[in-house]
Design a protein around this motif. Structure first.
Motif, PDB file in Angstrom:
ATOM      1  N   LYS A 255      -3.515  10.762  -1.522  1.00  0.00           N
ATOM      2  CA  LYS A 255      -3.191   9.541  -0.771  1.00  0.00           C
ATOM      3  C   LYS A 255      -1.781   9.625  -0.189  1.00  0.00           C
ATOM      4  CE  LYS A 255      -6.077   6.282  -3.315  1.00  0.00           C
ATOM      5  NZ  LYS A 255      -6.008   5.309  -4.407  1.00  0.00           N
ATOM      6  N   MET A 256      -0.835  10.097  -1.005  1.00  0.00           N
ATOM      7  CA  MET A 256       0.539  10.209  -0.518  1.00  0.00           C
ATOM      8  C   MET A 256       0.622  11.191   0.645  1.00  0.00           C
ATOM      9  SD  MET A 256       2.348   8.095  -2.158  1.00  0.00           S
ATOM     10  CE  MET A 256       3.885   8.508  -1.367  1.00  0.00           C
ATOM     11  N   LEU A 257      -0.261  12.197   0.639  1.00  0.00           N
ATOM     12  CA  LEU A 257      -0.244  13.170   1.728  1.00  0.00           C
ATOM     13  C   LEU A 257      -0.915  12.627   2.976  1.00  0.00           C
ATOM     14  CD1 LEU A 257      -1.025  16.391  -0.315  1.00  0.00           C
ATOM     15  CD2 LEU A 257       1.117  15.854   0.844  1.00  0.00           C
ATOM     16  N   GLY A 258      -1.408  11.414   2.898  1.00  0.00           N
ATOM     17  CA  GLY A 258      -1.929  10.759   4.093  1.00  0.00           C
ATOM     18  C   GLY A 258      -3.441  10.764   4.225  1.00  0.00           C
ATOM     19  N   ALA A 259      -4.158  11.011   3.122  1.00  0.00           N
ATOM     20  CA  ALA A 259      -5.610  11.079   3.215  1.00  0.00           C
ATOM     21  C   ALA A 259      -6.219   9.693   3.437  1.00  0.00           C
ATOM     22  CB  ALA A 259      -6.178  11.695   1.936  1.00  0.00           C
TER      23      ALA A 259
ATOM     24  N   SER B 119      19.764  20.209   3.278  1.00  0.00           N
ATOM     25  CA  SER B 119      20.912  20.120   4.173  1.00  0.00           C
ATOM     26  C   SER B 119      20.524  20.464   5.609  1.00  0.00           C
ATOM     27  CB  SER B 119      22.041  21.026   3.685  1.00  0.00           C
ATOM     28  OG  SER B 119      21.580  22.354   3.638  1.00  0.00           O
ATOM     29  N   ALA B 120      19.377  21.159   5.778  1.00  0.00           N
ATOM     30  CA  ALA B 120      18.936  21.493   7.140  1.00  0.00           C
ATOM     31  C   ALA B 120      18.550  20.237   7.908  1.00  0.00           C
ATOM     32  CB  ALA B 120      17.763  22.471   7.076  1.00  0.00           C
ATOM     33  N   ASP B 121      17.858  19.300   7.248  1.00  0.00           N
ATOM     34  CA  ASP B 121      17.482  18.085   7.971  1.00  0.00           C
ATOM     35  C   ASP B 121      17.529  16.877   7.073  1.00  0.00           C
ATOM     36  OD1 ASP B 121      15.385  18.813   6.437  1.00  0.00           O
ATOM     37  OD2 ASP B 121      13.847  18.175   7.839  1.00  0.00           O
ATOM     38  N   ARG B 122      18.636  16.710   6.408  1.00  0.00           N
ATOM     39  CA  ARG B 122      18.982  15.514   5.647  1.00  0.00           C
ATOM     40  C   ARG B 122      17.918  14.432   5.516  1.00  0.00           C
ATOM     41  NH1 ARG B 122      24.479  15.225   3.529  1.00  0.00           N
ATOM     42  NH2 ARG B 122      24.998  17.428   3.664  1.00  0.00           N
ATOM     43  N   LYS B 123      16.994  14.640   4.591  1.00  0.00           N
ATOM     44  CA  LYS B 123      16.071  13.562   4.243  1.00  0.00           C
ATOM     45  C   LYS B 123      16.733  12.728   3.155  1.00  0.00           C
ATOM     46  CE  LYS B 123      12.278  16.811   4.797  1.00  0.00           C
ATOM     47  NZ  LYS B 123      11.936  16.317   6.131  1.00  0.00           N
ATOM     48  N   SER B 124      16.168  11.550   2.904  1.00  0.00           N
ATOM     49  CA  SER B 124      16.621  10.788   1.742  1.00  0.00           C
ATOM     50  C   SER B 124      15.841  11.293   0.545  1.00  0.00           C
ATOM     51  CB  SER B 124      16.335   9.304   1.931  1.00  0.00           C
ATOM     52  OG  SER B 124      16.972   8.860   3.106  1.00  0.00           O
ATOM     53  N   VAL B 125      16.551  11.594  -0.531  1.00  0.00           N
ATOM     54  CA  VAL B 125      15.875  12.122  -1.706  1.00  0.00           C
ATOM     55  C   VAL B 125      16.157  11.237  -2.913  1.00  0.00           C
ATOM     56  CG1 VAL B 125      15.629  14.093  -3.263  1.00  0.00           C
ATOM     57  CG2 VAL B 125      16.093  14.479  -0.837  1.00  0.00           C
ATOM     58  N   VAL B 126      15.083  10.884  -3.626  1.00  0.00           N
ATOM     59  CA  VAL B 126      15.255  10.263  -4.938  1.00  0.00           C
ATOM     60  C   VAL B 126      14.749  11.281  -5.946  1.00  0.00           C
ATOM     61  CG1 VAL B 126      14.748   8.323  -6.440  1.00  0.00           C
ATOM     62  CG2 VAL B 126      14.836   8.003  -3.971  1.00  0.00           C
ATOM     63  N   PHE B 127      15.652  11.716  -6.809  1.00  0.00           N
ATOM     64  CA  PHE B 127      15.383  12.852  -7.674  1.00  0.00           C
ATOM     65  C   PHE B 127      15.494  12.397  -9.117  1.00  0.00           C
ATOM     66  CE2 PHE B 127      16.412  16.769  -9.847  1.00  0.00           C
ATOM     67  CZ  PHE B 127      15.751  17.750  -9.126  1.00  0.00           C
TER      68      PHE B 127
ATOM     69  N   ASP C 162       6.914  16.605   6.411  1.00  0.00           N
ATOM     70  CA  ASP C 162       8.186  16.112   6.905  1.00  0.00           C
ATOM     71  C   ASP C 162       8.414  14.618   6.622  1.00  0.00           C
ATOM     72  OD1 ASP C 162      10.622  16.427   8.092  1.00  0.00           O
ATOM     73  OD2 ASP C 162       9.906  15.981  10.115  1.00  0.00           O
ATOM     74  N   PRO C 163       8.324  14.227   5.347  1.00  0.00           N
ATOM     75  CA  PRO C 163       8.560  12.815   5.028  1.00  0.00           C
ATOM     76  C   PRO C 163      10.037  12.485   5.166  1.00  0.00           C
ATOM     77  CG  PRO C 163       8.305  14.079   3.010  1.00  0.00           C
ATOM     78  CD  PRO C 163       8.079  15.038   4.135  1.00  0.00           C
ATOM     79  N   LYS C 164      10.333  11.241   5.547  1.00  0.00           N
ATOM     80  CA  LYS C 164      11.742  10.859   5.696  1.00  0.00           C
ATOM     81  C   LYS C 164      12.363  10.564   4.346  1.00  0.00           C
ATOM     82  CE  LYS C 164      11.683   9.019  10.367  1.00  0.00           C
ATOM     83  NZ  LYS C 164      10.309   8.442  10.465  1.00  0.00           N
ATOM     84  N   ILE C 165      11.500  10.153   3.392  1.00  0.00           N
ATOM     85  CA  ILE C 165      11.962   9.898   2.032  1.00  0.00           C
ATOM     86  C   ILE C 165      11.209  10.847   1.109  1.00  0.00           C
ATOM     87  CG2 ILE C 165      12.170   8.176   0.209  1.00  0.00           C
ATOM     88  CD1 ILE C 165      11.680   6.068   2.479  1.00  0.00           C
ATOM     89  N   VAL C 166      11.929  11.571   0.281  1.00  0.00           N
ATOM     90  CA  VAL C 166      11.272  12.477  -0.657  1.00  0.00           C
ATOM     91  C   VAL C 166      11.507  11.976  -2.070  1.00  0.00           C
ATOM     92  CG1 VAL C 166      11.038  14.838  -1.457  1.00  0.00           C
ATOM     93  CG2 VAL C 166      11.693  14.391   0.908  1.00  0.00           C
ATOM     94  N   LEU C 167      10.403  11.709  -2.771  1.00  0.00           N
ATOM     95  CA  LEU C 167      10.491  11.258  -4.155  1.00  0.00           C
ATOM     96  C   LEU C 167      10.115  12.430  -5.050  1.00  0.00           C
ATOM     97  CD1 LEU C 167       8.440   8.009  -3.544  1.00  0.00           C
ATOM     98  CD2 LEU C 167      10.933   8.220  -3.518  1.00  0.00           C
ATOM     99  N   MET C 168      10.996  12.785  -5.962  1.00  0.00           N
ATOM    100  CA  MET C 168      10.710  13.946  -6.812  1.00  0.00           C
ATOM    101  C   MET C 168      10.857  13.559  -8.271  1.00  0.00           C
ATOM    102  SD  MET C 168      12.776  16.788  -4.641  1.00  0.00           S
ATOM    103  CE  MET C 168      11.609  18.114  -4.748  1.00  0.00           C
ATOM    104  N   ASP C 169       9.777  13.753  -9.029  1.00  0.00           N
ATOM    105  CA  ASP C 169       9.769  13.367 -10.429  1.00  0.00           C
ATOM    106  C   ASP C 169       9.860  14.604 -11.319  1.00  0.00           C
ATOM    107  OD1 ASP C 169       9.584  12.039 -12.787  1.00  0.00           O
ATOM    108  OD2 ASP C 169       7.763  10.938 -12.285  1.00  0.00           O
TER     109      ASP C 169
ATOM    110  N   GLY D 184       0.859  -1.187   0.000  1.00  0.00           N
ATOM    111  CA  GLY D 184       0.000   0.000   0.000  1.00  0.00           C
ATOM    112  C   GLY D 184       0.889   1.229   0.000  1.00  0.00           C
ATOM    113  N   ILE D 185       0.295   2.356   0.351  1.00  0.00           N
ATOM    114  CA  ILE D 185       1.036   3.620   0.326  1.00  0.00           C
ATOM    115  C   ILE D 185       2.251   3.560   1.264  1.00  0.00           C
ATOM    116  CG2 ILE D 185       0.867   6.082   0.806  1.00  0.00           C
ATOM    117  CD1 ILE D 185      -0.799   5.240  -1.561  1.00  0.00           C
ATOM    118  N   ASN D 186       3.381   4.011   0.770  1.00  0.00           N
ATOM    119  CA  ASN D 186       4.584   4.096   1.596  1.00  0.00           C
ATOM    120  C   ASN D 186       4.473   5.306   2.527  1.00  0.00           C
ATOM    121  OD1 ASN D 186       7.118   4.434   2.655  1.00  0.00           O
ATOM    122  ND2 ASN D 186       8.200   4.129   0.705  1.00  0.00           N
ATOM    123  N   ARG D 187       4.218   5.011   3.790  1.00  0.00           N
ATOM    124  CA  ARG D 187       3.932   6.079   4.756  1.00  0.00           C
ATOM    125  C   ARG D 187       5.142   6.956   5.083  1.00  0.00           C
ATOM    126  NH1 ARG D 187      -0.104   7.614   4.044  1.00  0.00           N
ATOM    127  NH2 ARG D 187      -1.903   6.273   3.924  1.00  0.00           N
ATOM    128  N   HIS D 188       6.335   6.480   4.739  1.00  0.00           N
ATOM    129  CA  HIS D 188       7.528   7.277   5.023  1.00  0.00           C
ATOM    130  C   HIS D 188       7.827   8.272   3.918  1.00  0.00           C
ATOM    131  CE1 HIS D 188       8.548   4.710   8.393  1.00  0.00           C
ATOM    132  NE2 HIS D 188       8.351   3.657   7.627  1.00  0.00           N
TER     133      HIS D 188
END
Ligand SMILES: Nc1ncnc2c1ncn2[C@@H]1O[C@H](COP(=O)(O)OP(=O)(O)OP(=O)(O)O)[C@@H](O)[C@H]1O
Ligand SMILES: [Mg+2]
Lengths: 284, 269
Positions: B164-168, A202-210, A172-179, A93-97
């Motif tokens: 959904k990704m935003l948690g809805a 750099s302020a709060d080092r998340k994991s980024v997939v860019f 504030d996701p721990k993993i940021v996916l950017m398309d 299901g949805i990746n909550r992180h």
């Protein structure tokens, strides 16, 4: 700065189960639109892992399957084979992180810019009033503090992208996916936003997939660049560590010799794939 | 610098003036034709008599009662039809099996001219307001139903995935995504829905009742009172125009997020 880079490297070597995001032999096969049981395998056997706090870019020709990989990581698409793990746990299901900034326009058109940014907090149970108060500084960060009550259709394409950025990061996701988040922007705004993103990161080092088409953007932003081959059955064919110092200015760093070396090296490989990908789309 | 001038319409007051001129022209023509007996005043009435009758109806107050009845029937038909349309529209859009099974029947009922139901409703529900409300509901329901169905189906998959990704949760998705999308379709058909609610009321009254604007017109017709018929039509027209204006105001308020045709302010006015 160099010791934070060392820390990231240490985190990487600490073992795959500590990775923020891991894809394990992911294969995605779609039913072909022309039907009759024919299928199209977009990506095949993709394995990658992103450490906590790491900034990873994926480059590849158009139609190779970059968005597909991100959809799997987000949990929006179940792979035909293989699996995705977030912090060692299988994604179902949805990746909550994860937060996801989509390639296409994804703002809710019936909400103003401010309400769009506040939406994620509201979904997490923050009262509306408070959510909007907390959304205001985020709008300011992306330079849109005066545009809070505009609706998406009243914003330019670049402004919408910036709202989407604030909307994704506010929760504030721990993993940021950017398309391809900045491909709609002109070159100046684009560099401003790239620097802004690097600052925020750099302020709060998340994991980024860019994900990007633009190799220069990929190199100037990331710790690591992955190259995806042309489809069908795209796989990861190259991995390049970007050992440029941080903090970086994306415009200035493009002039450094090390950058140019890396660019030449990666482009040598990418060029072939782009040509292959182009020939593919012309054929079909 | 040669500027290509876009052909522009005259300003609003001028347009309004022209519109009023057309109205007055129409009444003048009517007056002249009937005064010179080219058209028989018996069959065509005269504008002065029609205006006088309308005025005296309003002054004496008899018309208010009938207006009130028609308005009540319209409002009830609209409200019930809309609520039912929204509920069923959602249900069908979210339950594919239901929608597939019922699809031919929905289409069949929608294709039926609803006026033929009026006598049945009069049989079932009597000659009071409810038979008219029922007729209006059958008209309003389908418009709203189809629009809600479409609105839920047409939600952009990217917007949905983003929420959904935003948690809805499912409840959030309903409230923040499906409902606004469906309502935007409902509101865009508001004019038609209100119009049909009124058609249901007036036609129902016309075919059998003891009150309402349709009843008034029917009565006048029964005694060859052409002036009464035209006066009834005039009142009905005013009623429609007023309701339509109210709907426009409501629509503007509720759909302010929607792209209109690109608007800019213009210093030249
Ligand atoms: N739902 C789907 N059904 C069928 N085929 C699909 C589907 N989604 C993607 N594909 C196919 O998979 C391939 C990869 O698509 P994807 O969107 O991941 O490409 P991409 O690398 O993101 O391209 P771009 O850089 O242009 O955004 C394409 O050939 C596309 O046609
Ligand atoms: Mg893509």
């Amino acid at each position: 700065m160099s010791d934070s880079a060392a820390m990231a490297a240490a985190l990487r070597t600490e073992g795959a189960d500590k990775a923020a995001l891991r894809l394990d032999g992911v294969t995605c096969t779609f039913p072909s639109p022309d039907g009759r049981g024919r299928t199209y395998t977009a990506v095949q056997g993709v394995t990658l892992s992103v450490a906590a706090g790491e900034f990873v870019s994926i480059v590849g020709p158009t139609g190779s399957g970059k968005s597909t990989i991100l959809n799997v990581a987000a949990g929006l698409l179940a792979p035909s084979a293989g699996r995705a793990l977030a912090f060692g746990e299988p994604v179902s299901g949805i990746n909550r992180h994860a937060g996801y900034m989509f390639q296409a326009d994804a703002l809710m058109p019936w909400k103003s810019a401010l309400e769009n940014v506040a939406a994620g907090l509201e979904f997490r149970g923050v009262p509306r009033r408070e959510a909007e108060e907390r959304a205001r500084p985020w709008l300011a960060r992306v330079g849109l503090d005066r545009f809070g009550d505009r609706y998406p259709h009243q914003l330019s394409g670049g402004m919408r992208k910036r709202v989407a950025l604030a909307q994704t990061l506010i929760v504030d996701p721990k993993i940021v996916l950017m398309d391809e988040p900045f491909s709609a922007l002109d070159i100046q705004t684009r560099q401003l936003m790239e620097n802004e993103l690097l600052d925020l990161w750099s302020a709060d080092r998340k994991s980024v997939v860019f994900i990007t088409h633009d190799l220069e953007e990929a190199i100037s932003m990331s710790d690591r660049v992955l190259v995806l081959s042309a489809g069908p059955g795209a796989r990861l064919i190259g991995e390049y560590r970007v050992d440029l110092e941080r903090p970086r200015d994306v415009a200035e760093i493009r002039m450094t010799p090390r950058f140019l070396d890396l660019h030449r090296e990666i482009w040598g490989q990418l060029r072939e794939e782009v040509l292959k990908g182009y020939a593919q789309t012309k054929l079909t | 610098m040669a500027v290509a001038r876009v052909k522009r319409l005259p300003s609003r007051p001028v347009i309004l003036l022209l519109q009023v001129a057309v109205l007055i022209g129409f009444f003048l023509l009517w007056h002249v034709l009937t005064a010179t007996k080219i058209l028989s005043p018996f069959f065509f009435g005269t504008p002065l008599a029609v205006l006088e009758r309308t005025w005296s109806d309003f002054a004496s107050g008899v018309i208010w009662y009938h207006l009130g009845i028609t308005l009540l029937e319209t409002a009830l038909a609209f409200a019930i039809g809309t609520v039912a349309g929204i509920a069923f529209g959602f249900w069908f859009a979210r339950a594919p099996l239901v929608s597939v099974v019922f699809d031919p029947y929905i289409k069949a009922v929608n294709a039926l001219p609803r006026v033929v139901l009026a006598p049945i409703f009069a049989l079932w529900l009597g000659l009071g307001i409810w038979s008219k409300v029922a007729l209006g509901v059958t008209l309003v329901f389908f418009i709203v139903f189809f629009n809600v169905y479409q609105g839920v189906k047409e939600v952009s998959p990217v917007v949905l995935a983003n929420a959904k990704m935003l948690g809805a949760s499912n409840r959030h998705l309903f409230r923040h995504v499906y409902l606004p999308s469906a309502l935007s379709w409902v509101f865009s058909s508001l004019h038609t829905a209100v119009g049909f609610a009124m058609v249901g009321a007036v036609v129902g009254e016309y075919l059998g009742s003891a009150a309402g604007l349709g009843y008034r017109i029917h009565q006048a017709e029964g005694v060859f009172d052409t002036v009464g018929v035209f006066s009834g039509m005039l009142v009905l027209t005013i009623f429609v125009v007023v309701i339509d204006a109210v709907v426009t105001v409501i629509e503007k308020r509720l759909l302010h997020w929607r792209p209109q045709e690109a608007q800019t302010t213009n210093a030249q006015g």
